[in-house]
Design a protein around this motif. Structure first.
Motif, PDB file in Angstrom:
ATOM      1  N   ILE A  37      37.749  22.688  30.373  1.00 38.33           N
ATOM      2  CA  ILE A  37      37.820  23.753  31.376  1.00 38.33           C
ATOM      3  C   ILE A  37      38.384  25.012  30.713  1.00 38.33           C
ATOM      4  CG2 ILE A  37      38.233  22.127  33.293  1.00 38.33           C
ATOM      5  CD1 ILE A  37      41.179  23.108  33.252  1.00 38.33           C
ATOM      6  N   ASP A  38      38.278  26.140  31.396  1.00 36.20           N
ATOM      7  CA  ASP A  38      38.941  27.353  30.919  1.00 36.20           C
ATOM      8  C   ASP A  38      40.319  27.426  31.568  1.00 36.20           C
ATOM      9  OD1 ASP A  38      36.960  28.305  29.209  1.00 36.20           O
ATOM     10  OD2 ASP A  38      35.859  29.219  30.855  1.00 36.20           O
ATOM     11  N   LEU A  39      41.305  27.675  30.752  1.00 38.91           N
ATOM     12  CA  LEU A  39      42.692  27.730  31.224  1.00 38.91           C
ATOM     13  C   LEU A  39      43.281  29.080  30.796  1.00 38.91           C
ATOM     14  CD1 LEU A  39      45.227  26.418  32.373  1.00 38.91           C
ATOM     15  CD2 LEU A  39      45.477  25.128  30.256  1.00 38.91           C
ATOM     16  N   VAL A  40      43.842  29.792  31.767  1.00 35.33           N
ATOM     17  CA  VAL A  40      44.297  31.171  31.516  1.00 35.33           C
ATOM     18  C   VAL A  40      45.676  31.374  32.131  1.00 35.33           C
ATOM     19  CG1 VAL A  40      43.719  33.622  31.865  1.00 35.33           C
ATOM     20  CG2 VAL A  40      41.875  31.937  31.787  1.00 35.33           C
ATOM     21  N   VAL A  41      46.550  32.084  31.424  1.00 36.75           N
ATOM     22  CA  VAL A  41      47.810  32.517  32.055  1.00 36.75           C
ATOM     23  C   VAL A  41      47.853  34.039  32.051  1.00 36.75           C
ATOM     24  CG1 VAL A  41      49.190  30.448  31.616  1.00 36.75           C
ATOM     25  CG2 VAL A  41      49.099  32.249  29.872  1.00 36.75           C
ATOM     26  N   CYS A  42      48.395  34.588  33.127  1.00 32.20           N
ATOM     27  CA  CYS A  42      48.471  36.049  33.273  1.00 32.20           C
ATOM     28  C   CYS A  42      49.931  36.463  33.415  1.00 32.20           C
ATOM     29  CB  CYS A  42      47.674  36.498  34.491  1.00 32.20           C
ATOM     30  SG  CYS A  42      45.946  36.013  34.429  1.00 32.20           S
ATOM     31  N   PRO A  43      50.608  36.683  32.291  1.00 31.30           N
ATOM     32  CA  PRO A  43      52.024  37.100  32.327  1.00 31.30           C
ATOM     33  C   PRO A  43      52.142  38.584  32.660  1.00 31.30           C
ATOM     34  CG  PRO A  43      51.363  36.230  30.146  1.00 31.30           C
ATOM     35  CD  PRO A  43      50.113  36.504  30.925  1.00 31.30           C
ATOM     36  N   PRO A  44      53.353  39.043  32.964  1.00 30.43           N
ATOM     37  CA  PRO A  44      53.565  40.491  33.140  1.00 30.43           C
ATOM     38  C   PRO A  44      53.342  41.220  31.803  1.00 30.43           C
ATOM     39  CG  PRO A  44      55.512  39.213  33.817  1.00 30.43           C
ATOM     40  CD  PRO A  44      54.580  38.261  33.154  1.00 30.43           C
ATOM     41  N   PHE A  45      53.085  42.524  31.873  1.00 31.77           N
ATOM     42  CA  PHE A  45      52.744  43.291  30.663  1.00 31.77           C
ATOM     43  C   PHE A  45      53.696  43.079  29.469  1.00 31.77           C
ATOM     44  CE2 PHE A  45      50.487  46.495  33.577  1.00 31.77           C
ATOM     45  CZ  PHE A  45      49.225  46.011  33.256  1.00 31.77           C
ATOM     46  N   PRO A  46      55.038  43.135  29.674  1.00 27.60           N
ATOM     47  CA  PRO A  46      55.908  43.073  28.480  1.00 27.60           C
ATOM     48  C   PRO A  46      55.788  41.760  27.708  1.00 27.60           C
ATOM     49  CG  PRO A  46      57.132  43.833  30.390  1.00 27.60           C
ATOM     50  CD  PRO A  46      55.808  43.344  30.904  1.00 27.60           C
ATOM     51  N   ALA A  47      55.262  40.722  28.354  1.00 25.48           N
ATOM     52  CA  ALA A  47      55.187  39.416  27.674  1.00 25.48           C
ATOM     53  C   ALA A  47      53.797  39.139  27.097  1.00 25.48           C
ATOM     54  CB  ALA A  47      55.568  38.305  28.657  1.00 25.48           C
ATOM     55  N   LEU A  48      52.846  40.039  27.319  1.00 25.23           N
ATOM     56  CA  LEU A  48      51.458  39.724  26.928  1.00 25.23           C
ATOM     57  C   LEU A  48      51.308  39.419  25.438  1.00 25.23           C
ATOM     58  CD1 LEU A  48      49.273  42.234  29.004  1.00 25.23           C
ATOM     59  CD2 LEU A  48      49.413  39.750  29.252  1.00 25.23           C
ATOM     60  N   LEU A 251      40.738  19.315  35.242  1.00 30.84           N
ATOM     61  CA  LEU A 251      40.120  18.474  34.200  1.00 30.84           C
ATOM     62  C   LEU A 251      39.405  17.276  34.828  1.00 30.84           C
ATOM     63  CD1 LEU A 251      43.050  18.585  31.597  1.00 30.84           C
ATOM     64  CD2 LEU A 251      40.748  19.524  31.263  1.00 30.84           C
ATOM     65  N   SER A 252      40.034  16.667  35.849  1.00 29.16           N
ATOM     66  CA  SER A 252      39.393  15.509  36.505  1.00 29.16           C
ATOM     67  C   SER A 252      38.098  15.934  37.182  1.00 29.16           C
ATOM     68  CB  SER A 252      40.294  14.897  37.580  1.00 29.16           C
ATOM     69  OG  SER A 252      41.546  14.661  37.057  1.00 29.16           O
ATOM     70  N   ARG A 253      38.132  17.073  37.859  1.00 29.61           N
ATOM     71  CA  ARG A 253      36.934  17.528  38.567  1.00 29.61           C
ATOM     72  C   ARG A 253      35.811  17.858  37.574  1.00 29.61           C
ATOM     73  NH1 ARG A 253      34.237  16.337  42.743  1.00 29.61           N
ATOM     74  NH2 ARG A 253      32.487  17.754  42.837  1.00 29.61           N
ATOM     75  N   MET A 254      36.213  18.409  36.426  1.00 30.50           N
ATOM     76  CA  MET A 254      35.199  18.780  35.432  1.00 30.50           C
ATOM     77  C   MET A 254      34.479  17.535  34.933  1.00 30.50           C
ATOM     78  SD  MET A 254      34.083  21.637  34.307  1.00 30.50           S
ATOM     79  CE  MET A 254      32.472  21.581  33.573  1.00 30.50           C
ATOM     80  N   LYS A 255      35.223  16.436  34.802  1.00 29.08           N
ATOM     81  CA  LYS A 255      34.602  15.173  34.367  1.00 29.08           C
ATOM     82  C   LYS A 255      33.514  14.767  35.350  1.00 29.08           C
ATOM     83  CE  LYS A 255      38.046  12.605  31.803  1.00 29.08           C
ATOM     84  NZ  LYS A 255      39.177  11.727  32.014  1.00 29.08           N
ATOM     85  N   VAL A 256      33.800  14.931  36.654  1.00 28.69           N
ATOM     86  CA  VAL A 256      32.816  14.563  37.682  1.00 28.69           C
ATOM     87  C   VAL A 256      31.610  15.492  37.573  1.00 28.69           C
ATOM     88  CG1 VAL A 256      32.438  14.339  40.174  1.00 28.69           C
ATOM     89  CG2 VAL A 256      34.656  13.739  39.194  1.00 28.69           C
ATOM     90  N   ARG A 257      31.861  16.782  37.343  1.00 33.21           N
ATOM     91  CA  ARG A 257      30.744  17.739  37.250  1.00 33.21           C
ATOM     92  C   ARG A 257      29.841  17.402  36.066  1.00 33.21           C
ATOM     93  NH1 ARG A 257      32.031  23.953  39.077  1.00 33.21           N
ATOM     94  NH2 ARG A 257      32.526  23.428  41.213  1.00 33.21           N
ATOM     95  N   VAL A 258      30.458  16.983  34.976  1.00 30.38           N
ATOM     96  CA  VAL A 258      29.681  16.701  33.756  1.00 30.38           C
ATOM     97  C   VAL A 258      28.877  15.411  33.916  1.00 30.38           C
ATOM     98  CG1 VAL A 258      29.924  16.085  31.309  1.00 30.38           C
ATOM     99  CG2 VAL A 258      31.245  17.968  32.250  1.00 30.38           C
ATOM    100  N   SER A 259      29.453  14.445  34.642  1.00 31.58           N
ATOM    101  CA  SER A 259      28.789  13.120  34.702  1.00 31.58           C
ATOM    102  C   SER A 259      27.612  13.105  35.686  1.00 31.58           C
ATOM    103  CB  SER A 259      29.796  12.047  35.093  1.00 31.58           C
ATOM    104  OG  SER A 259      30.211  12.272  36.418  1.00 31.58           O
TER     105      SER A 259
END
Ligand code: PEP
Length: 259
Positions: A37-48, A251-259
């Motif tokens: 899956i795609d996993l993304v975090v969006c921190p505040p600007f000073p931590a980017l 991740l579990s849902r993605m397994k179902v989508r792939v199968s």
């Protein structure tokens, strides 16, 4: 097949030090590369920058929570898309309801931000969603259509980069999520709109996230719906335990989508 995307919106939480420590823990929790899956975090600007550096070499990407549409200039307090790219961002949240409500962002402004994000090769996560009084007056679909007007005039090739997040305002930070049925209904309408605005293939490939009080105990039911392709998570993305469980749900849902 659409790849599930889970994004954490940290809002105005976490100092750079806290953000770095969270990123390191998240990286250890999901060392696999690539992730299904795609996993993304969006921190505040000073931590980017520091979070992007800490996550480099991992399957976890970084997004910003906002941007200005110009590349540079006399815009005190603003951050440009070029700066976000240089900081290591791949994604950017555009038109979050908190930006609309507290910073007076209109559809016109959001459209400029969207265009600029696309021009700079960022993946925009464009938020749409109705307020409670609008839902109660049966105006949900009308509001969603108005929010989707920001895509008018966007070239098809560029629109392929877009991610939409349906975030009913009444569900954000309230603990009251939309039911999977309510969310699915709106997601299906968004997809239909994309088909009308662009074409069927683009609409089929469009990832539509749900956001609004997503938690470990409701992620599975939400992702079980055919048009819900992931989640934009606020509060529950701030603690490693809850965010990890939500990612596991993806991740579990993605397994179902792939199968
Ligand atoms: C958000 O900020 O985009 C959000 C969905 O927040 P929460 O998960 O806390 O409702």
């Amino acid at each position: 097949m659409r790849k599930i995307l889970i994004a954490g919106n940290w809002k105005m939480h976490k100092t750079p030090e806290e953000a770095l420590s969270f990123a390191a823990s998240l990286k250890s929790a999901f060392p696999q590369k690539p992730l299904p899956i795609d996993l993304v975090v969006c921190p505040p600007f000073p931590a980017l920058t520091s979070v992007a550096e800490a996550l480099s070499g991992s399957a976890i990407a970084v997004g910003a929570q906002n941007l200005h549409w110009e590349t540079e200039g006399a815009f005190t307090g603003e951050v440009s898309p070029a700066m976000l790219k240089a900081a290591g961002c791949q994604y950017v949240i555009v038109g979050h309801s908190e930006r609309r409500a507290y910073f007076s962002e209109t559809n016109a402004v959001i459209r400029q931000k969207l265009k600029s994000a696309l021009q700079h090769g960022l993946f925009p996560i464009v938020c749409v969603g109705e307020r409670l009084e609008e839902r109660e007056k049966n105006r949900t679909l009308e509001v969603i259509e108005a929010h989707l007007s920001v895509f008018q005039g966007i070239e098809k090739e560029r629109a392929k980069q877009v991610i939409v997040a349906y975030e009913p305002v009444w569900a954000i930070g309230t603990g009251r999520n939309a039911t999977p049925e309510q969310a699915e209904e709106v997601h299906a309408v968004i997809r239909k709109h994309f088909q009308e605005m662009f074409d069927r293939d683009l609409a089929e490939d469009l990832r539509i996230l749900y956001g609004g009080s997503v938690r470990p105990d409701n992620i599975d039911a939400l992702l079980a719906r055919p048009d819900i392709d992931g989640a934009l998570v606020g509060g529950a993305s701030l603690q490693l335990g809850s965010f990890q469980k939500i990612v596991q749900g993806g991740l579990s849902r993605m397994k179902v989508r792939v199968s």
